[in-house]
Write a protein that holds these residues in place. Structure first.
Motif, PDB file in Angstrom:
ATOM      1  N   ASN A   1       9.237   8.426   8.352  1.00 19.10           N
ATOM      2  CA  ASN A   1       7.845   8.865   8.231  1.00 19.10           C
ATOM      3  C   ASN A   1       6.995   7.726   7.693  1.00 19.10           C
ATOM      4  O   ASN A   1       7.425   6.977   6.807  1.00 19.10           O
ATOM      5  N   THR A   2       5.771   7.605   8.226  1.00 16.63           N
ATOM      6  CA  THR A   2       4.811   6.653   7.680  1.00 16.63           C
ATOM      7  C   THR A   2       3.842   7.389   6.760  1.00 16.63           C
ATOM      8  O   THR A   2       3.534   8.559   6.987  1.00 16.63           O
ATOM      9  N   THR A   3       3.405   6.726   5.722  1.00 13.48           N
ATOM     10  CA  THR A   3       2.459   7.331   4.764  1.00 13.48           C
ATOM     11  C   THR A   3       1.037   6.849   4.999  1.00 13.48           C
ATOM     12  O   THR A   3       0.165   7.050   4.149  1.00 13.48           O
ATOM     13  N   LEU A   4       0.802   6.206   6.168  1.00 15.74           N
ATOM     14  CA  LEU A   4      -0.545   5.689   6.435  1.00 15.74           C
ATOM     15  C   LEU A   4      -1.550   6.807   6.720  1.00 15.74           C
ATOM     16  O   LEU A   4      -2.738   6.662   6.432  1.00 15.74           O
ATOM     17  N   ALA A   5      -1.070   7.903   7.303  1.00 11.70           N
ATOM     18  CA  ALA A   5      -1.986   9.007   7.651  1.00 11.70           C
ATOM     19  C   ALA A   5      -2.220   9.869   6.412  1.00 11.70           C
ATOM     20  O   ALA A   5      -1.722  10.992   6.301  1.00 11.70           O
ATOM     21  N   SER A   6      -2.995   9.349   5.471  1.00  5.31           N
ATOM     22  CA  SER A   6      -3.304  10.069   4.238  1.00  5.31           C
ATOM     23  C   SER A   6      -4.708   9.711   3.793  1.00  5.31           C
ATOM     24  O   SER A   6      -5.274   8.689   4.209  1.00  5.31           O
ATOM     25  N   TYR A   7      -5.269  10.536   2.959  1.00  4.56           N
ATOM     26  CA  TYR A   7      -6.630  10.306   2.464  1.00  4.56           C
ATOM     27  C   TYR A   7      -6.693   9.111   1.520  1.00  4.56           C
ATOM     28  O   TYR A   7      -7.784   8.612   1.239  1.00  4.56           O
ATOM     29  N   ASP A   8      -5.530   8.656   1.046  1.00  7.64           N
ATOM     30  CA  ASP A   8      -5.537   7.451   0.218  1.00  7.64           C
ATOM     31  C   ASP A   8      -5.868   6.208   1.033  1.00  7.64           C
ATOM     32  O   ASP A   8      -6.304   5.191   0.480  1.00  7.64           O
ATOM     33  N   VAL A   9      -5.673   6.304   2.352  1.00  8.60           N
ATOM     34  CA  VAL A   9      -5.949   5.155   3.234  1.00  8.60           C
ATOM     35  C   VAL A   9      -7.336   5.268   3.852  1.00  8.60           C
ATOM     36  O   VAL A   9      -8.136   4.328   3.805  1.00  8.60           O
ATOM     37  N   PHE A  10      -7.652   6.421   4.444  1.00 13.33           N
ATOM     38  CA  PHE A  10      -8.974   6.656   5.038  1.00 13.33           C
ATOM     39  C   PHE A  10      -9.148   8.153   5.204  1.00 13.33           C
ATOM     40  O   PHE A  10      -8.225   8.932   4.962  1.00 13.33           O
ATOM     41  N   ASN A  11     -10.341   8.539   5.648  1.00 14.84           N
ATOM     42  CA  ASN A  11     -10.648   9.949   5.844  1.00 14.84           C
ATOM     43  C   ASN A  11     -10.050  10.407   7.170  1.00 14.84           C
ATOM     44  O   ASN A  11     -10.681  10.310   8.226  1.00 14.84           O
ATOM     45  N   ILE A  12      -8.841  10.953   7.118  1.00 11.57           N
ATOM     46  CA  ILE A  12      -8.129  11.287   8.352  1.00 11.57           C
ATOM     47  C   ILE A  12      -8.742  12.489   9.068  1.00 11.57           C
ATOM     48  O   ILE A  12      -8.495  12.687  10.263  1.00 11.57           O
ATOM     49  N   SER A  13      -9.542  13.299   8.360  1.00 11.95           N
ATOM     50  CA  SER A  13     -10.140  14.464   9.010  1.00 11.95           C
ATOM     51  C   SER A  13     -11.427  14.125   9.743  1.00 11.95           C
ATOM     52  O   SER A  13     -11.853  14.884  10.614  1.00 11.95           O
ATOM     53  N   ALA A  14     -12.034  12.971   9.425  1.00 14.61           N
ATOM     54  CA  ALA A  14     -13.315  12.607  10.048  1.00 14.61           C
ATOM     55  C   ALA A  14     -13.189  11.463  11.048  1.00 14.61           C
ATOM     56  O   ALA A  14     -14.061  11.290  11.900  1.00 14.61           O
ATOM     57  N   VAL A  15     -12.121  10.689  10.960  1.00 12.32           N
ATOM     58  CA  VAL A  15     -11.974   9.500  11.818  1.00 12.32           C
ATOM     59  C   VAL A  15     -10.777   9.699  12.736  1.00 12.32           C
ATOM     60  O   VAL A  15      -9.666   9.966  12.253  1.00 12.32           O
ATOM     61  N   PRO A  16     -10.945   9.585  14.066  1.00 17.38           N
ATOM     62  CA  PRO A  16      -9.793   9.690  14.981  1.00 17.38           C
ATOM     63  C   PRO A  16      -8.887   8.460  14.838  1.00 17.38           C
ATOM     64  O   PRO A  16      -9.336   7.359  14.559  1.00 17.38           O
ATOM     65  N   TYR A  17      -7.580   8.714  15.050  1.00 18.02           N
ATOM     66  CA  TYR A  17      -6.630   7.617  14.900  1.00 18.02           C
ATOM     67  C   TYR A  17      -5.431   7.856  15.792  1.00 18.02           C
ATOM     68  O   TYR A  17      -5.236   8.943  16.333  1.00 18.02           O
ATOM     69  N   ASN A  18      -4.605   6.828  15.948  1.00 16.80           N
ATOM     70  CA  ASN A  18      -3.350   6.902  16.690  1.00 16.80           C
ATOM     71  C   ASN A  18      -2.333   6.023  15.984  1.00 16.80           C
ATOM     72  O   ASN A  18      -2.683   5.026  15.354  1.00 16.80           O
ATOM     73  N   ILE A  19      -1.053   6.454  16.063  1.00 14.56           N
ATOM     74  CA  ILE A  19       0.022   5.728  15.393  1.00 14.56           C
ATOM     75  C   ILE A  19       1.022   5.258  16.450  1.00 14.56           C
ATOM     76  O   ILE A  19       1.438   6.032  17.318  1.00 14.56           O
ATOM     77  N   THR A  20       1.417   4.022  16.327  1.00 21.87           N
ATOM     78  CA  THR A  20       2.407   3.425  17.232  1.00 21.87           C
ATOM     79  C   THR A  20       3.537   2.842  16.397  1.00 21.87           C
ATOM     80  O   THR A  20       3.300   2.238  15.345  1.00 21.87           O
ATOM     81  N   TRP A  21       4.777   3.059  16.871  1.00 22.74           N
ATOM     82  CA  TRP A  21       5.958   2.541  16.170  1.00 22.74           C
ATOM     83  C   TRP A  21       6.512   1.326  16.934  1.00 22.74           C
ATOM     84  O   TRP A  21       6.550   1.307  18.167  1.00 22.74           O
ATOM     85  N   TYR A  22       6.955   0.348  16.137  1.00 21.91           N
ATOM     86  CA  TYR A  22       7.501  -0.886  16.710  1.00 21.91           C
ATOM     87  C   TYR A  22       8.826  -1.201  16.035  1.00 21.91           C
ATOM     88  O   TYR A  22       9.035  -0.885  14.846  1.00 21.91           O
ATOM     89  N   ASP A  23       9.695  -1.848  16.822  1.00 22.00           N
ATOM     90  CA  ASP A  23      10.948  -2.384  16.285  1.00 22.00           C
ATOM     91  C   ASP A  23      10.662  -3.781  15.768  1.00 22.00           C
ATOM     92  O   ASP A  23      10.224  -4.659  16.532  1.00 22.00           O
ATOM     93  N   SER A  24      10.886  -4.011  14.465  1.00 18.14           N
ATOM     94  CA  SER A  24      10.547  -5.315  13.886  1.00 18.14           C
ATOM     95  C   SER A  24      11.419  -6.436  14.427  1.00 18.14           C
ATOM     96  O   SER A  24      11.042  -7.610  14.374  1.00 18.14           O
ATOM     97  N   LYS A  25      12.604  -6.088  14.965  1.00 16.10           N
ATOM     98  CA  LYS A  25      13.495  -7.126  15.501  1.00 16.10           C
ATOM     99  C   LYS A  25      13.074  -7.549  16.894  1.00 16.10           C
ATOM    100  O   LYS A  25      13.083  -8.747  17.221  1.00 16.10           O
ATOM    101  N   THR A  26      12.689  -6.617  17.748  1.00 12.27           N
ATOM    102  CA  THR A  26      12.317  -6.954  19.134  1.00 12.27           C
ATOM    103  C   THR A  26      10.811  -7.085  19.314  1.00 12.27           C
ATOM    104  O   THR A  26      10.372  -7.562  20.356  1.00 12.27           O
ATOM    105  N   ARG A  27      10.020  -6.621  18.331  1.00  5.92           N
ATOM    106  CA  ARG A  27       8.559  -6.611  18.411  1.00  5.92           C
ATOM    107  C   ARG A  27       8.052  -5.711  19.541  1.00  5.92           C
ATOM    108  O   ARG A  27       6.893  -5.803  19.942  1.00  5.92           O
TER     109      ARG A  27
END
Length: 643
Positions: free
Chosen positions: A50-76
Motif C-alpha cells: 500500500n502507498t500512503t500518498l493518497a492522504s490529506y497529509d499530502v494533498f486534498n484528495i477529495s477536491a483534486v483528481p489523481y491517478n497512481i501508477t506502480w513501478y518496479d524499481s529494478k526494471t523501471r
C-alpha cells in the motif's frame, strides 16, 4: 495563445495518467522516499503493498483528481495487471503468487494536474524455516494465565481491504502445525479476527498461525501471519467502573457535594491503571482541599475474594455548589492497556421540598374541615335559615302541592290528661301569634278550625292528609289515661298503655264517637281525638314516611316519665329529637338536646315566655317547618310578643 497552452497541459496530464511516460525518474516528483513499514512474505503466498500518498497529509484528495501508477524499481517498468501474478487496485499492489525474485522495492507515483508525488515500498520475501510451521517472522502477544484471553490475527489490513472490495474470505487458525477446530479444546473463533482461549494455562504457550484465503481477479490465494504467544502469570484485565453508576444526581445549591469514582481491576500483581475526573472536557488536576473543585489522591486496596483484584478510588469534591455546576456531565475515566472504560453522571438541583407546605396545607384543610363541621353542628339551624332567606329560588313553592295547612297541631284536649291553661294559651295564642302572624304559616287547630258536625275520625284523617307537618305537643301526663292511672307523681306502679291496646280501644271509642257525637263533645271519651291523632301521626311517619312529625315538649320529661311513653313516641324522640319549649332560652347550644343539665335543674322546667321569632325555640320550629318559597317570611327582627 493561453487557450492552446491550457489544452496542451491537459493533454500531457492525460498522457501521464495513461502510463505512457515510463521514465518516472525524469519527472520532478516530490519524493517521500522509502516507507518505514516493510511487507514480509514467503514464496507462494499473497503480498499486499500500500502507498500512503493518497492522504490529506499530502494533498486534498477529495477536491483534486489523481491517478497512481506502480513501478518496479529494478526494471523501471510500470506494473500492470497480470493474471495469476499481479493486480493493481489504485493505491494497492497485489502479488498473487510471491516468488523470491519479487523481493525488492516498488515505486508508487501519484500524479495530479499540478504535480506528482513518489514513494518507495519494500517487499521482503523469505524462505520458511526448515522443520517449522508458520512464518519465519513471528509477532509476540502475551496471554494471561487463569483467565479467558484473546489472540489477534495481524492480517486486519488484508481483511479491511478485502471488505472494501466486497470479496469473501475465510480465516483459519493453527496451533503449531495443527488446525484448530472452532469450539474445541477451549478455543473458539471470534469476530475481528480473534482467537478466544478459555482459562489460559501454561500449555497454551505456543506458536499460532492465522491463514487468510480468498479469491482475487480469478486467482485463489492465501496469506499467513504467525504469533508467538507467551503466558503471563501476572495480569491485569479491563477495569470496571462501579461508581458513578450513571444517570442523574441531585444536590441543593450552596451545599458541599462529593462523589466517589470507584474502579475495580481484576488482576494478579500491580495493575497499570490510573483514574481521572473530568468536568465536561476539563481534567481536574487540583488535589488541594482549599480549591472549590478538587479531587482526592488515588487510593488503592487489594481484594482476593470473591475475585482477585485491586480497587482504585478517587473522590471528586465541590465545596460549594453554584449555578454553573448544574446540568453538566461529570466523568470518571480510566486509563489502561486493556481499555479505557468510563462512567459519568449529570448534576441537577434538588426538587423543592414540598413535604412541609403540603403538610401544612393538609393540616389547615383538616382543621378547617373539623371547625366547619363543629360550626355547622352548632349553628346548623341558623345557617339553613339564613340560606333559605337569601336563596329562596332554590326551594319549590309549596302553595301548589294541594295541602291546605303547613302544620296540624295535635295537643291534649280539654278534660284529658296533659291539658292545662298553659297548654291552651300556648296552642291558641302563642303558636298563632308567632307561626301564623309573624312567620306566615297556616296551622290547623282542632278547637278552632274543625267543621261542625264532622265525625272525629273523618276530621282527623282529612286534616292530617291536608297538612305538610304535624306538631305533636305533649307534657309529662299527655299519654296517661284516667282509667289507667291515678296520678303519675304519687307512685311508681303506673303501667304503660301499649300501642296495640290503644289502637283497638281508640278504634272502639272512635266508632262510638262517630256514631253518637260531634267533634268536641266532652261526655264521650274526650281523649279519643288525641289517640287518633297520635296513631295516625306515628303510622304516617314511621311506617309510610309520608308525614314529618315535630315533637314539641312543653315541660321537662324525666327518664321515669319517658319510660311510660308509647314506644313509637320514644322511638321517634330518640331518632329525631324534640323541640323543647321549657328550655332556658339563654343556654347556648343546649336548647335542642332535650337533655336535663345541672343548670336546668337549678332554673326548673318553667315555660319560656319569649315570643320572638329569632329566639332559639322558634328558629328550631322554623327549621323543621316546611320551607316557604317566599323571601318576605318571618323577619328576624320582629317585635317581642307578649303572652
Amino acid at each position: 495563445m493561453g487557450r492552446w497552452s491550457t489544452l496542451g497541459g491537459s493533454l500531457l496530464f492525460f498522457l501521464g495518467l495513461s502510463g505512457t511516460c515510463t521514465g518516472f525518474e525524469q519527472e520532478n516528483c516530490t519524493n517521500y522516499r522509502l516507507q518505514f513499514d516493510r511487507v514480509y512474505s514467503v514464496p507462494g503466498e499473497v503480498a499486499m503493498l500500500n502507498t500512503t500518498l493518497a492522504s490529506y497529509d499530502v494533498f486534498n484528495i477529495s477536491a483534486v483528481p489523481y491517478n497512481i501508477t506502480w513501478y518496479d524499481s529494478k526494471t523501471r517498468q510500470e506494473i500492470s495487471n497480470e493474471t495469476g501474478r499481479t493486480a493493481v487496485r489504485g493505491e494497492t499492489l497485489w502479488f498473487l503468487n510471491t516468488t523470491l525474485d519479487d523481493d525488492g522495492e516498488y515505486v508508487s507515483v501519484l500524479r495530479t494536474r499540478s504535480g506528482c508525488y513518489r514513494q518507495n515500498t519494500r517487499l521482503i520475501v523469505e524462505l520458511p524455516v526448515p522443520g517449522e510451521c508458520g512464518r519465519p517472522r513471528k509477532a509476540g502477544q502475551p496471554i494471561t494465565k487463569g483467565v479467558t484471553d484473546y489472540l489477534g490475527c495481524p492480517l486486519k489490513e488484508y481483511i479491511s481491504k478485502l471488505n472494501s472490495y466486497n470479496t469473501t474470505f475465510s480465516l483459519m487458525w493453527y496451533k503449531g502445525c495443527v488446525l484448530i477446530v472452532d469450539g474445541s479444546d477451549g478455543y473458539s473463533y471470534e469476530d475481528n479476527a480473534k482467537l478466544k482461549i478459555d482459562k489460559v494455562e501454561t500449555t497454551n504457550q505456543q506458536s499460532y498461525t492465522c491463514t487468510l484465503t480468498f479469491t482475487l481477479d480469478g486467482t485463489v490465494g492465501s496469506v499467513s501471519e504467525s504469533i508467538e504467544a507467551w503466558v503471563n502469570a501476572k495480569y491485569s484485565l479491563t477495569p470496571q467502573v462501579r461508581q458513578p453508576a450513571g444517570g442523574i444526581i441531585k444536590a441543593p445549591i450552596g451545599s458541599t457535594f462529593s462523589q466517589l469514582c470507584q474502579v475495580f481491576v481484576p488482576c494478579v500483581g500491580k495493575p497499570w491503571v490510573n483514574v481521572f475526573w473530568f468536568v465536561q472536557r476539563d481534567f481536574i488536576m487540583e488535589t488541594n482541599p482549599s480549591a472549590r473543585v478538587y479531587t482526592s489522591e488515588k487510593l488503592t486496596r487489594s481484594e482476593t475474594v470473591p475475585v482477585e483484584g485491586v480497587w482504585i478510588e478517587r473522590v471528586l469534591t465541590i465545596s460549594k455548589l453554584q449555578e454553573k455546576d448544574y446540568n453538566i456531565n461529570y466523568t470518571c475515566k480510566t486509563a489502561s492497556a486493556r481499555g479505557n472504560p468510563q462512567s459519568y453522571f449529570t448534576l441537577l438541583p434538588t426538587d423543592p421540598d414540598l413535604r412541609l407546605p403540603i403538610g401544612m396545607i393538609l393540616g389547615n384543610v383538616a382543621v378547617l374541615f373539623i371547625v366547619s363541621v363543629i360550626l355547622y353542628y352548632l349553628f346548623k339551624v341558623d345557617i339553613v335559615l339564613c340560606f333559605r332567606r337569601m336563596f329562596p329560588v332554590f326551594y319549590t313553592n309549596t302553595d301548589s302541592d294541594g295541602k291546605l295547612y303547613d302544620a296540624y297541631v295535635a295537643y291534649s284536649q280539654p278534660n284529658t290528661e296533659g291539658f292545662s291553661n298553659e297548654v291552651e294559651a300556648f296552642v291558641f295564642h302563642t303558636l298563632p301569634e308567632v307561626l301564623e302572624k309573624a312567620c306566615g304559616y297556616k296551622l290547623f287547630l282542632a278547637g278552632r278550625d274543625c267543621v261542625p258536625g264532622m265525625a272525629i275520625v273523618d276530621s282527623v284523617e282529612e286534616n292530617i292528609q291536608a297538612s305538610r307537618r304535624l306538631l305533636l305537643l305533649y307534657t309529662a301526663s299527655t299519654f296517661m289515661r284516667k282509667r289507667l292511672t291515678s296520678g303519675i307523681s304519687s307512685n311508681n306502679n303506673i303501667t304503660k298503655s301499649r300501642d296495640s291496646t290503644e289502637h283497638s280501644e281508640s278504634k272502639k271509642e272512635s266508632d262510638r264517637s262517630s256514631n253518637t257525637s260531634f267533634d268536641g263533645g266532652e261526655e264521650n271519651y274526650p281523649d279519643s281525638r288525641q289517640q287518633l291523632e297520635r296513631l295516625a301521626a306515628m303510622h304516617r311517619s314511621l311506617l309510610e314516611g309520608s308525614l314529618k312529625v315535630i315533637l314539641v315538649e312543653l315541660e321537662e320529661i324525666t327518664p321515669a316519665q319517658l319510660a311510660l311513653f308509647p314506644e313509637s313516641v320514644r322511638h321517634l324522640r330518640m331518632k329525631q329529637g324534640a323541640v323543647c319549649w321549657w328550655k332556658n332560652q339563654s343556654g347556648a347550644g343546649r336548647w335542642r338536646t332535650c337533655m336535663r343539665t345541672k343548670e336546668d335543674e337549678e332554673k326548673g322546667g318553667q315555660l319560656s315566655q319569649t315570643l320572638s321569632p329569632s329566639s332559639r325555640f322558634w328558629k328550631e320550629m322554623r327549621y323543621r317547618m316546611p320551607v316557604k318559597g317566599k323571601r318576605a317570611m318571618c323577619p328576624e327582627k320582629a317585635t317581642l310578643l307578649n303572652v
